[in-house]
Design an enzyme around this catalytic site. Structure first.
Site, PDB file in Angstrom:
ATOM      1  N   SER A  59       5.742   1.907  12.611  1.00  0.00           N
ATOM      2  CA  SER A  59       5.707   1.839  11.159  1.00  0.00           C
ATOM      3  C   SER A  59       6.005   3.211  10.560  1.00  0.00           C
ATOM      4  CB  SER A  59       4.324   1.379  10.679  1.00  0.00           C
ATOM      5  OG  SER A  59       4.223   1.618   9.294  1.00  0.00           O
ATOM      6  N   HIS A  64       9.562  -0.710  11.417  1.00  0.00           N
ATOM      7  CA  HIS A  64       8.750  -1.466  10.452  1.00  0.00           C
ATOM      8  C   HIS A  64       8.618  -0.645   9.167  1.00  0.00           C
ATOM      9  CE1 HIS A  64       5.640  -4.469   9.439  1.00  0.00           C
ATOM     10  NE2 HIS A  64       4.948  -3.472   8.920  1.00  0.00           N
ATOM     11  N   ASP A 121       6.955  -0.456   5.513  1.00  0.00           N
ATOM     12  CA  ASP A 121       5.857  -0.969   4.685  1.00  0.00           C
ATOM     13  C   ASP A 121       6.076  -0.651   3.219  1.00  0.00           C
ATOM     14  OD1 ASP A 121       3.938  -2.147   6.529  1.00  0.00           O
ATOM     15  OD2 ASP A 121       3.778  -0.139   7.375  1.00  0.00           O
ATOM     16  N   MET A 164       4.807  -1.017  -0.531  1.00  0.00           N
ATOM     17  CA  MET A 164       3.565  -1.285  -1.274  1.00  0.00           C
ATOM     18  C   MET A 164       3.758  -0.951  -2.740  1.00  0.00           C
ATOM     19  SD  MET A 164       0.930   0.571   1.306  1.00  0.00           S
ATOM     20  CE  MET A 164       0.855   0.152   3.043  1.00  0.00           C
ATOM     21  N   HIS A 185       8.330  -5.150   5.442  1.00  0.00           N
ATOM     22  CA  HIS A 185       7.074  -5.844   5.142  1.00  0.00           C
ATOM     23  C   HIS A 185       6.725  -5.598   3.676  1.00  0.00           C
ATOM     24  CE1 HIS A 185       2.412  -5.915   6.032  1.00  0.00           C
ATOM     25  NE2 HIS A 185       2.798  -6.926   5.278  1.00  0.00           N
ATOM     26  N   MET A 222       4.499  -5.736   0.767  1.00  0.00           N
ATOM     27  CA  MET A 222       3.125  -5.901   0.251  1.00  0.00           C
ATOM     28  C   MET A 222       3.194  -5.691  -1.248  1.00  0.00           C
ATOM     29  SD  MET A 222       1.230  -3.879   3.320  1.00  0.00           S
ATOM     30  CE  MET A 222       2.759  -3.055   3.769  1.00  0.00           C
ATOM     31  N   MET A 257      -1.992 -10.090   9.859  1.00  0.00           N
ATOM     32  CA  MET A 257      -2.519  -8.741   9.610  1.00  0.00           C
ATOM     33  C   MET A 257      -3.817  -8.563  10.386  1.00  0.00           C
ATOM     34  SD  MET A 257      -0.359  -7.153   7.687  1.00  0.00           S
ATOM     35  CE  MET A 257      -1.369  -5.655   7.629  1.00  0.00           C
ATOM     36  N   ASP A 283      -0.186  -6.325  12.969  1.00  0.00           N
ATOM     37  CA  ASP A 283       0.029  -5.096  12.207  1.00  0.00           C
ATOM     38  C   ASP A 283      -1.320  -4.546  11.765  1.00  0.00           C
ATOM     39  OD1 ASP A 283       0.932  -3.123  10.515  1.00  0.00           O
ATOM     40  OD2 ASP A 283       1.955  -4.471   9.118  1.00  0.00           O
TER      41      ASP A 283
HETATM   42  C1  DX5 Z   1      -0.946  -1.609   6.701  1.00  0.00           C
HETATM   43  C2  DX5 Z   1       0.525  -1.588   7.054  1.00  0.00           C
HETATM   44  C3  DX5 Z   1       0.740  -1.218   8.467  1.00  0.00           C
HETATM   45  C4  DX5 Z   1       0.337   0.187   8.816  1.00  0.00           C
HETATM   46  C5  DX5 Z   1      -0.109   0.188  10.248  1.00  0.00           C
HETATM   47  O1  DX5 Z   1      -1.089  -1.934   5.392  1.00  0.00           O
HETATM   48  O2  DX5 Z   1       1.069  -2.875   6.856  1.00  0.00           O
HETATM   49  O3  DX5 Z   1       2.074  -1.455   8.898  1.00  0.00           O
HETATM   50  O4  DX5 Z   1       1.353   1.117   8.636  1.00  0.00           O
HETATM   51  O5  DX5 Z   1      -0.614   1.430  10.551  1.00  0.00           O
HETATM   52  P1  DX5 Z   1      -1.485   1.713  11.837  1.00  0.00           P
HETATM   53  O6  DX5 Z   1      -0.679   1.322  13.025  1.00  0.00           O
HETATM   54  O7  DX5 Z   1      -1.745   3.184  11.743  1.00  0.00           O
HETATM   55  O8  DX5 Z   1      -2.747   0.887  11.726  1.00  0.00           O
HETATM   56 ZN    ZN Z   2       3.137  -3.447   7.809  1.00  0.00          ZN
END
Ligand code: DX5
Ligand code: ZN
Length: 222
Positions: A14, A39, A41, A43, A72, A74, A143, A181
């Site tokens: 990620s 990956h 993320d 947000m 991903h 969010m 998740m 994840d």
């Molecule tokens: C959480 C994200 C993850 C995050 C995982 O909200 O969706 O992808 O980056 O991070 P680690 O592997 O550090 O838990």
């Molecule tokens: Zn993620």
């Protein structure tokens, strides 16, 4: 090369855990360390209590390397922003079942654009919420932390849901990947593989490992 199936182990570092002052170098480091997917993320500060990055960064990553981009979302309105993430070069777009959109329609749009469609659910969301959509997806993201931040502890109670999802998949002869994840590292990954997951998203345990290649290979091995 044939596309991977749900029987293949896939490690997706990620980018959230990368050093943002040198994103291009970090992507190259992940690729050279054996990452299968990247990956990303996204947000929006609304669906989750954090703001990360948007389509411009996805596009930048796409231009750096041709690694498979696992985006991903969010965000509260994935339907509204979807096209921008497709245009930015996402190979797979995952949207949350809890977000405010017509889930079936959004998934249909992702596939119509020729990309893989992913559906995510939070640890507290029961599997029944995603069941109506399982024939429409290429990946189910379970998740294993409450989304929003990297570096949180893995929630083992999600394992049961993964096992149930894998059972439904096999009972219906479906072939979607199951991705996990949050808090994935060489010690939690084997439990996830055992439950039926095959795609391991790992932020802190890859980008912040002393040896990223060794970490990715340990996570892949399970
Ligand atoms: C959480 C994200 C993850 C995050 C995982 O909200 O969706 O992808 O980056 O991070 P680690 O592997 O550090 O838990
Ligand atoms: Zn993620």
């Amino acid at each position: 090369m044939n596309p991977p199936t749900f029987k293949d182990h896939i490690v997706a570092p990620s980018l959230l855990a990368a050093d943002f002052s040198k994103i291009a170098d970090e992507v190259v480091r992940a690729v050279h360390s054996g990452a299968d997917w990247m990956h990303l993320d996204v947000m929006d500060g609304h669906f989750v209590d954090n703001i990360s990055f948007g389509p411009a960064i996805v596009k930048t990553v796409d231009q750096i390397d041709d690694i498979f981009l696992d985006t991903h979302l969010m965000i509260s309105r994935p339907d509204h922003y979807l096209q921008r993430f497709i245009d930015a070069g996402s190979d797979l777009v995952t949207v949350h079942v809890e977000a405010d959109h017509d889930v079936a329609e959004t998934l249909g749009r992702i596939r119509a654009a020729g990309r893989l469609a992913g559906l995510a659910l939070n640890p507290a969301t029961p599997l029944s919420e995603v069941e109506p959509f399982l024939t429409q997806i290429d990946l189910l993201l379970c998740m294993t932390v409450v989304p929003g931040f990297g570096g949180q502890a893995f929630m083992p109670e999600v394992l049961e849901k993964i096992t149930a999802a894998a059972r439904i998949r096999s009972a219906n002869s479906l072939a979607f990947h199951i991705e996990v994840d949050g808090g994935i590292d060489p010690s939690t990954a084997p439990q996830c593989y055992h439950a039926g997951a095959n795609v391991m998203v790992a932020g802190s345990s890859t980008f912040r490992a002393p040896d990223m290649a060794a970490a990715i290979s340990a996570i892949r091995q399970g």
